[in-house]
Design an enzyme around this catalytic site. Structure first.
Site, PDB file in Angstrom:
ATOM      1  N   THR A 152      19.953  46.603  37.567  1.00 48.79           N
ATOM      2  CA  THR A 152      20.126  47.595  38.618  1.00 48.79           C
ATOM      3  C   THR A 152      19.637  48.973  38.201  1.00 48.79           C
ATOM      4  OG1 THR A 152      22.377  48.111  37.894  1.00 48.79           O
ATOM      5  CG2 THR A 152      22.118  46.339  39.509  1.00 48.79           C
ATOM      6  N   ASP A 153      19.772  49.308  36.911  1.00 48.05           N
ATOM      7  CA  ASP A 153      19.404  50.643  36.436  1.00 48.05           C
ATOM      8  C   ASP A 153      17.888  50.827  36.425  1.00 48.05           C
ATOM      9  OD1 ASP A 153      20.345  53.122  35.690  1.00 48.05           O
ATOM     10  OD2 ASP A 153      20.540  52.639  33.570  1.00 48.05           O
ATOM     11  N   ASP A 154      17.170  49.864  35.873  1.00 43.27           N
ATOM     12  CA  ASP A 154      15.705  49.934  35.913  1.00 43.27           C
ATOM     13  C   ASP A 154      15.213  49.950  37.351  1.00 43.27           C
ATOM     14  OD1 ASP A 154      13.938  49.592  33.300  1.00 43.27           O
ATOM     15  OD2 ASP A 154      15.843  48.589  32.939  1.00 43.27           O
TER      16      ASP A 154
ATOM     17  N   ARG B 206      23.011  57.275  39.097  1.00 48.67           N
ATOM     18  CA  ARG B 206      21.578  57.122  39.351  1.00 48.67           C
ATOM     19  C   ARG B 206      21.339  56.396  40.670  1.00 48.67           C
ATOM     20  NH1 ARG B 206      19.829  55.641  34.612  1.00 48.67           N
ATOM     21  NH2 ARG B 206      18.647  57.522  34.128  1.00 48.67           N
TER      22      ARG B 206
END
Length: 681
Positions: free
Chosen positions: A415-417, A491
């Site tokens: 999810t972060d990438d 983010r």
């Protein structure tokens, strides 16, 4: 030395000068940067970052970690009787380069010694020809014995020692391959643990079942590292006597029952379990840079394949070895460091680095249709996940979308990438606008499907939060779970706002509530994937600001005060990995470019544009920018020079240094400050 900033001036009271000293209400002098100076620094930084772009459009900086990687590299090739002897000698040189004065090795530069790491490095040195009487090993041996000896090592270390005859298989926590047989609806199944644990443990379970053994000659053994001698050591993990009725004791008793079953060969499902584990592993070797595309899983997969009878020249073994060796970096001898070394990376980070670089360049003003931006966007689009992975066990009936971290890792988008790639693509006008928009929309739908019940986001899986798994004896790598975190969720909020989502959407509002509920009493946020509270606070504040949480709100003010309070006397910010062990030291550490940039970005998001802290932090970055536009983030001198670690793999176990963090985060911060000056001019 730390101190709080007494007065923080608002933008309307800020005086723009040509680099002159200003006197604030607190009476503290500061040197404000003028617009021309900031513009020049931004331009130089952009030029430096663009010079590092690869011909295919991506960026990929080195990803550095501790000496465990080189020690395990030597272990692997010793166990399998393979490898280049010269390269193993250079790996040993890299290990010794990082040894502490007290003889130990640390998880991060400047950190305390770590028993498992010290034992691995000691053994690696002996495996490559250094005798126990060498002064460097003598110092290490004293330190290990003073800190409890080999029995204090973690399970993964003990398992590797068993395969070389240096520990007993019946004394390590059992990792039976039967764990792969539990159906996904069963409470205890492998999809309830983190994706990285899954990819590490499945091949390790094969190793446990097959129990490979390569006896070492006596001079290479490590019996001398057992307090009182190996014959007298209690090798089994002890029961918890303070709380006899506990999940830890339940699992320890269960572990001993499993060992008993192993001893009397009561394992009716073993053959089926091994076939299932083998298939699970082989499936995930496809469309990947190696199993999980991370070092420990890749290493374990090579051993598992050999244990299963795959010959050295089998295509799967050849490919697994090749992917593993690609993580290596040869460092030729130089005048400053006269001995050539070899080091391993824990993974490679091209998708992450490319997304961060594109986003920072876009924020800094590089044209949206610049060919270099378009080339990077096209490269990112080529890495979009279009196949179902492990995440789908908990999120069925969802179209694949999103991005992974490495060059190829189709089973494990995160999810972060994905959020960072979406931010990057939003800064590019691509001639393939339709295709780019479709990919972005697929990714956003996937992200929403991955949102956890409490409103936050984990990294690879949804609702991977069953705390009971942390009591399993082999869970001592401290990363069995993948819970939602404030840094990723912050983010995500910034990303969703960039694509038009607001707090009117219940999913966004739930995420805001999650972030606010995880603020620490002092105003900071814990950072799971970056070191540590500075990282978490920067991302939480950016996310909250993006969806309209006002600068005057109490949580924002508390966070800004905390950031100002932990500023170093030199004007920068820093924090060490030790804050994961001792949260009371949060915000303490030598100033670094990446962490100073995070703090400045946090202050910008909190509306502290004209504060003393902001001015001094900007000055710190400007004064330390090199003529080529870059920043350095290292400690030590000569051959012992090392990058400072500002990123996190597993808290308290494994830390990282992204070599490009020191470049694109300062650019992002200075670009934001430049906009403030431009609005005020």
């Amino acid at each position: 030395m730390k101190r709080g900033i007494v007065a923080r001036l608002g933008l309307n009271r800020m005086t723009m000068t040509q680099g002159t000293t200003q006197i604030t209400e607190s009476g503290i002098g500061r040197m404000d940067a003028d617009l021309a100076e900031v513009r020049s620094a931004v331009a130089q930084s952009m030029e430096f970052i663009l010079s590092r772009q690869r011909p295919d459009g991506c960026w990929c900086g080195e990803l550095e970690a501790d000496s465990m990687l080189e020690a395990d590299y030597i272990y692997l090739h010793t166990l399998l009787g393979s490898g280049d002897p010269g390269r193993m000698q250079r790996a040993r040189a890299e290990i010794l380069r990082c040894q502490n004065e007290d003889g130990s090795w640390s998880l991060y530069p400047g950190g305390p010694g770590h028993v498992s790491l010290a034992v691995k490095c000691y053994l690696a040195c002996k495996l490559t020809g250094i005798g126990a009487d060498d002064p460097r090993l003598a110092r290490c041996r004293r330190w290990i014995l003073e800190n409890g000896g080999v029995v204090k090592c973690n399970t993964f270390t003990k398992m590797y020692l068993c395969s070389l005859g240096q520990y007993d298989y019946d004394a390590v926590p059992a990792i039976p391959p039967e764990i792969v047989l539990f159906p996904s609806w069963f409470y205890f199944n492998i999809y309830e643990i983190s994706s990285w644990s899954r990819s590490i443990l499945v091949p390790l379970a094969i190793l446990y079942a097959k129990k490979p053994l390569r006896q070492l000659p006596p001079e290479q053994g490590i019996d001398e590292l057992f307090v009182g001698g190996r014959a007298n050591a209690d090798l089994r993990p002890p029961l918890d006597r303070e709380s006899v009725v506990s999940w830890r004791n339940f699992f320890l008793v269960l572990d001993r029952a499993v060992h008993l079953a192993e001893t009397v060969h009561i394992r009716p499902l073993r053959r089926l379990a091994l076939r299932r584990a083998e298939k699970w592993m082989l499936d995930r070797l496809e469309m990947s840079d190696g199993l999980g595309a991370i070092y420990p899983a890749m290493l374990n997969a090579i051993i598992a394949l050999r244990c299963l009878g795959y010959p050295e020249d089998h295509p799967q073994v050849i490919r697994a070895r090749a992917e593993f060796e690609k993580l290596g970096i040869e460092q030729p001898a130089t005048a400053e460091a006269p001995e050539a070394t070899f080091r391993m990376q824990p993974a490679v980070s091209p998708v992450w680095d490319t997304a961060q670089a594109v986003y920072a360049l876009g924020e800094a003003g590089l044209a949206r249709d610049d060919p270099r931006m378009v080339r990077a966007a096209d490269w990112l689009l080529s890495k979009e996940v279009r196949h179902t992975g492990d995440w789908a066990v908990k999120v069925p009936d969802t179209e694949p979308g999103g991005w992974y971290f490495e060059f190829a890792n189709e089973f494990y988008p995160d999810t972060d990438d994905t959020a960072q790639v979406l931010l990057a693509l939003n800064r590019v006008d691509n001639p393939r606008a339709g295709e780019q928009q479709e990919a972005a929309q697929r990714a956003i739908r996937w992200e929403f499907a991955m949102q956890c019940r409490n409103g936050g986001w984990g990294s690879f899986d949804k609702d991977c939060t069953k705390m009971i798994f942390e009591n399993i004896p082999f869970a001592d790598h401290n990363a069995m779970l993948d819970p939602p975190t404030a840094d990723i969720t912050g983010r995500m909020l910034e990303t969703l706002k960039a694509y038009g989502y607001t707090r009117a959407d219940k999913r966004v509002e739930k995420a805001v509530s999650f972030v606010l509920s995880h603020q620490e009493p002092d105003g900071s946020w814990f950072g799971r994937w970056g070191v540590n509270y500075i990282y978490g606070t920067f991302l939480a504040l950016r996310g909250l600001e993006s969806v309209g949480v006002g600068h005057g709100e109490a949580p924002i003010q508390r966070a800004a005060k905390w950031i100002c309070a932990v500023q170093n006397s030199d004007g920068g910010w820093g924090e060490t990995c030790g804050t994961y062990d001792d949260p009371d030291t949060r915000g303490l550490g030598p100033s670094t470019p990446s962490q100073t940039a995070w703090a400045l970005l946090a202050l910008l998001s909190a509306g502290e544009h004209g504060s003393d802290s902001m001015a001094k932090g900007v000055r710190w970055l400007l004064d330390r920018q090199a003529p080529d536009g870059s920043w350095d983030e290292s400690t030590g001198a000569g051959p012992r020079r090392q990058a400072l670690y500002t990123a996190t793999g597993f808290p308290r176990v494994f830390y990282l240094a992204y070599h490009l963090y020191r470049q694109y985060f300062p650019l992002l911060a200075l670009a934001g400050y430049r906009r403030v000056l431009e609005r005020a001019s």
